[in-house]
Motif scaffolding. Structure first.
Motif, short mmCIF file in Angstrom:
data_model
loop_
_atom_site.label_atom_id
_atom_site.label_comp_id
_atom_site.label_asym_id
_atom_site.label_seq_id
_atom_site.Cartn_x
_atom_site.Cartn_y
_atom_site.Cartn_z
N VAL A 100 0.84 -1.21 0.00
CA VAL A 100 0.00 0.00 0.00
C VAL A 100 0.87 1.25 0.00
O VAL A 100 0.60 2.22 -0.73
N GLU A 101 1.94 1.25 0.79
CA GLU A 101 2.85 2.41 0.82
C GLU A 101 3.49 2.63 -0.55
O GLU A 101 3.63 3.76 -1.01
N ILE A 102 3.92 1.50 -1.17
CA ILE A 102 4.54 1.63 -2.51
C ILE A 102 3.54 2.22 -3.50
O ILE A 102 3.87 3.11 -4.30
N VAL A 103 2.29 1.73 -3.44
CA VAL A 103 1.27 2.23 -4.39
C VAL A 103 0.96 3.70 -4.13
O VAL A 103 0.81 4.49 -5.07
N GLN A 104 0.90 4.09 -2.85
CA GLN A 104 0.64 5.49 -2.54
C GLN A 104 1.76 6.38 -3.07
O GLN A 104 1.51 7.48 -3.59
N GLN A 105 3.01 5.91 -2.91
CA GLN A 105 4.15 6.68 -3.44
C GLN A 105 4.07 6.80 -4.95
O GLN A 105 4.31 7.86 -5.52
N ARG A 106 3.70 5.67 -5.57
CA ARG A 106 3.58 5.70 -7.03
C ARG A 106 2.45 6.66 -7.44
O ARG A 106 2.55 7.36 -8.44
N ARG A 107 1.37 6.64 -6.67
CA ARG A 107 0.25 7.55 -6.97
C ARG A 107 0.71 9.00 -6.94
O ARG A 107 0.35 9.80 -7.82
N GLU A 108 1.53 9.35 -5.93
CA GLU A 108 2.05 10.71 -5.85
C GLU A 108 2.96 11.02 -7.04
O GLU A 108 2.93 12.13 -7.59
N GLU A 109 3.77 10.02 -7.41
CA GLU A 109 4.66 10.23 -8.57
C GLU A 109 3.85 10.44 -9.84
O GLU A 109 4.16 11.31 -10.66
N ILE A 110 2.81 9.62 -9.99
CA ILE A 110 1.95 9.77 -11.18
C ILE A 110 1.25 11.11 -11.17
O ILE A 110 1.13 11.80 -12.21
N LYS A 111 0.81 11.52 -9.98
CA LYS A 111 0.15 12.81 -9.86
C LYS A 111 1.10 13.95 -10.24
O LYS A 111 0.73 14.88 -10.97
N ALA A 112 2.36 13.84 -9.72
CA ALA A 112 3.35 14.88 -10.05
C ALA A 112 3.67 14.87 -11.53
O ALA A 112 3.80 15.93 -12.17
N ALA A 113 3.81 13.66 -12.11
CA ALA A 113 4.10 13.56 -13.54
C ALA A 113 2.96 14.13 -14.36
O ALA A 113 3.18 14.82 -15.37
N LYS A 114 1.74 13.86 -13.92
CA LYS A 114 0.58 14.39 -14.63
C LYS A 114 0.55 15.91 -14.55
O LYS A 114 0.24 16.60 -15.52
N SER A 115 0.90 16.42 -13.35
CA SER A 115 0.93 17.87 -13.17
C SER A 115 1.99 18.49 -14.08
O SER A 115 1.75 19.52 -14.72
N ARG A 116 3.17 17.83 -14.15
CA ARG A 116 4.23 18.34 -15.04
C ARG A 116 3.78 18.28 -16.49
O ARG A 116 4.03 19.21 -17.27
N ALA A 117 3.13 17.16 -16.84
CA ALA A 117 2.67 17.01 -18.22
C ALA A 117 1.65 18.09 -18.58
O ALA A 117 1.68 18.66 -19.68
N LEU A 118 0.75 18.38 -17.63
CA LEU A 118 -0.25 19.42 -17.88
C LEU A 118 0.41 20.79 -18.02
O LEU A 118 0.02 21.61 -18.87
N GLN A 119 1.42 21.04 -17.17
CA GLN A 119 2.13 22.32 -17.25
C GLN A 119 2.86 22.44 -18.59
O GLN A 119 2.84 23.49 -19.24
N GLU A 120 3.51 21.33 -18.99
CA GLU A 120 4.21 21.34 -20.28
C GLU A 120 3.22 21.51 -21.43
O GLU A 120 3.49 22.23 -22.41
N ALA A 121 2.05 20.86 -21.30
CA ALA A 121 1.02 21.01 -22.34
C ALA A 121 0.53 22.45 -22.40
O ALA A 121 0.33 23.00 -23.49
#
Length: 410
Positions: A100-121
């Motif tokens: 669960v901790e690993i998945v939560q960390q990955r969720r944050e990473e995906i969220k950050a990546a999505k935020s970066r992707a949106l900013q780049e877009a």
């Protein structure tokens, strides 16, 4: 009774599993020995271990979404919590909690990546809009239109933003394209009008050129053709197909006239070669007068040369300027010699030069007496001023004497 670290079998055949929350019955066994009962339920535990192992690998090694991973973890935890198995069930729960901790960390990473992707877009679309607006304000009609088409494709390749932002940027982009298209249309409409006007003007020029093509009035017609060429250049360009056809007709008329003129002039020049040879001889005769020592005799010879020059008549065009230039150089030398003689023998100028010399000599004599008086009286300031004035007068006298000497021929 049989027992092992994670479970036991009582005398009635009930099988128990030990957990942090205490013991609970997972089943009963009456068909064989207690060890066989424990082995049976341990195999069920090993099946759970295999499921946890598989889930760990999926989470660590695949792109399983956080939502799906958490759902799988919770489902498996419920299975472990109620499993009829003997083994370290608490250990399996801890392993699942770690996932669960690993998945939560990955969720944050995906969220950050999505935020970066949106900013780049967003930045990409803002750049596209800014470039489109810059193109819309410019006049690069061909390249600008092609670049706007490329920007549309670039826009399609960029992920969507939130609806409000995406719609606002698209509205600006669309307005820039529409503004450019409207201005380009107006430009080419105006250009078409200009080209049509140029066509009408050039048709008139062609008509006049064709009317002049057979003229034998060489001078005025040549001048008019030059004016027609200037007007042609100032008229602007018509549409390409019309422009080429009109230019071909205009050039043909020019060529017809100038080729005919060149032929006539060539025939005329051939007839004038004898005149050129005669004038070459006269120029050579005139150049023998140089350097001029007797301007009166030289002028008499030049008068004779001029009379014969006029009697000979014209020479070919390509020789005229050269021959006249050589003769003019001799005339200029004779004229300068005459002017020099007049300046040297001019009585009024000689009298002025003599008066200047006499005046300077008298002034020098007075200054010399004043200097001697200052020297005897010891007036050094007066002596210095007088000697300075003497020096200036003597320089003037030297120049005046040279001028007077020229009048004397010295």
């Amino acid at each position: 009774m049989s027992s092992e670290p994670w479970g036991r079998v009582d005398e009635q055949g009930n099988v128990y599993v030990r957990t942090a929350g205490g013991e609970r019955i997972v089943g009963s066994w009456a068909a064989g020995s207690p060890d066989e009962a424990l082995a049976f339920f341990q195999r069920k535990y090993e099946g759970l271990v295999l499921e946890v192992d598989l889930l760990e690998r999926r989470i660590r090694e695949t792109d399983l979404s956080p939502k799906e991973a958490l759902h799988s973890i919770e489902r498996l935890k419920e299975t472990v919590a109620t499993a009829n198995a003997v083994g370290d069930l608490d250990g399996l729960v801890r392993r699942l909690d770690a996932l669960v901790e690993i998945v939560q960390q990955r969720r944050e990473e995906i969220k950050a990546a999505k935020s970066r992707a949106l900013q780049e877009a967003r930045e990409a679309k803002e750049r596209i809009v800014a470039e489109a607006e810059s193109i819309a304000a410019g006049n690069n009609w061909r390249g600008g239109g092609e670049r706007l088409r490329q920007l549309v494709e670039e826009w399609k390749s960029v992920p969507r933003l939130d609806r409000k932002t995406d719609d606002e940027l698209w509205s600006r982009f669309s307005q820039a394209r529409s503004h450019f298209t409207k201005r380009r249309k107006q430009h080419f409409q105006q250009l078409d009008a200009q080209r049509e006007e140029a066509r009408l003007r050039k048709e008139k020029l062609v008509a006049e050129a064709e009317a002049l093509a057979d003229s034998t009035d060489w001078g005025p017609t040549s001048a008019r053709f030059r004016e027609l060429m200037r007007e042609w250049k100032a008229a602007g360009r018509a549409h390409r197909d019309v422009e080429d056809e009109l230019w071909e007709r205009f050039r043909k008329a020019q060529d017809t006239f100038f080729q005919a003129r060149a032929q006539v002039f060539a025939e005329r020049d051939a007839e004038l070669r004898e005149n050129q040879e005669a004038k070459e001889a006269l120029v050579a005769e005139a150049e023998k007068l140089l350097p001029v020592t007797d301007y009166r005799a030289a002028r008499a010879v030049l008068r004779s040369i001029h009379e014969r020059w006029e009697a000979i008549g014209p020479v070919p065009r390509d020789a005229r300027a050269r021959l006249e230039g050589r003769l003019s150089a001799v005339e200029r030398a004779v004229r300068e010699a005459e002017e020099e003689e007049w300046r040297r023998t001019n009585p009024e100028a000689r009298a002025r030069a003599e008066a200047t010399v006499a005046q300077l000599r008298n002034s020098i004599a007075q200054l010399e007496r004043a200097a001697e008086q200052a020297r005897q009286s010891g007036d050094q300031r007066k002596l210095a001023e007088t000697e300075e004035a003497l020096q200036a007068r003597r320089a003037l006298l030297e120049a005046a004497e040279k001028t007077l000497a020229e009048f004397s021929g010295a």
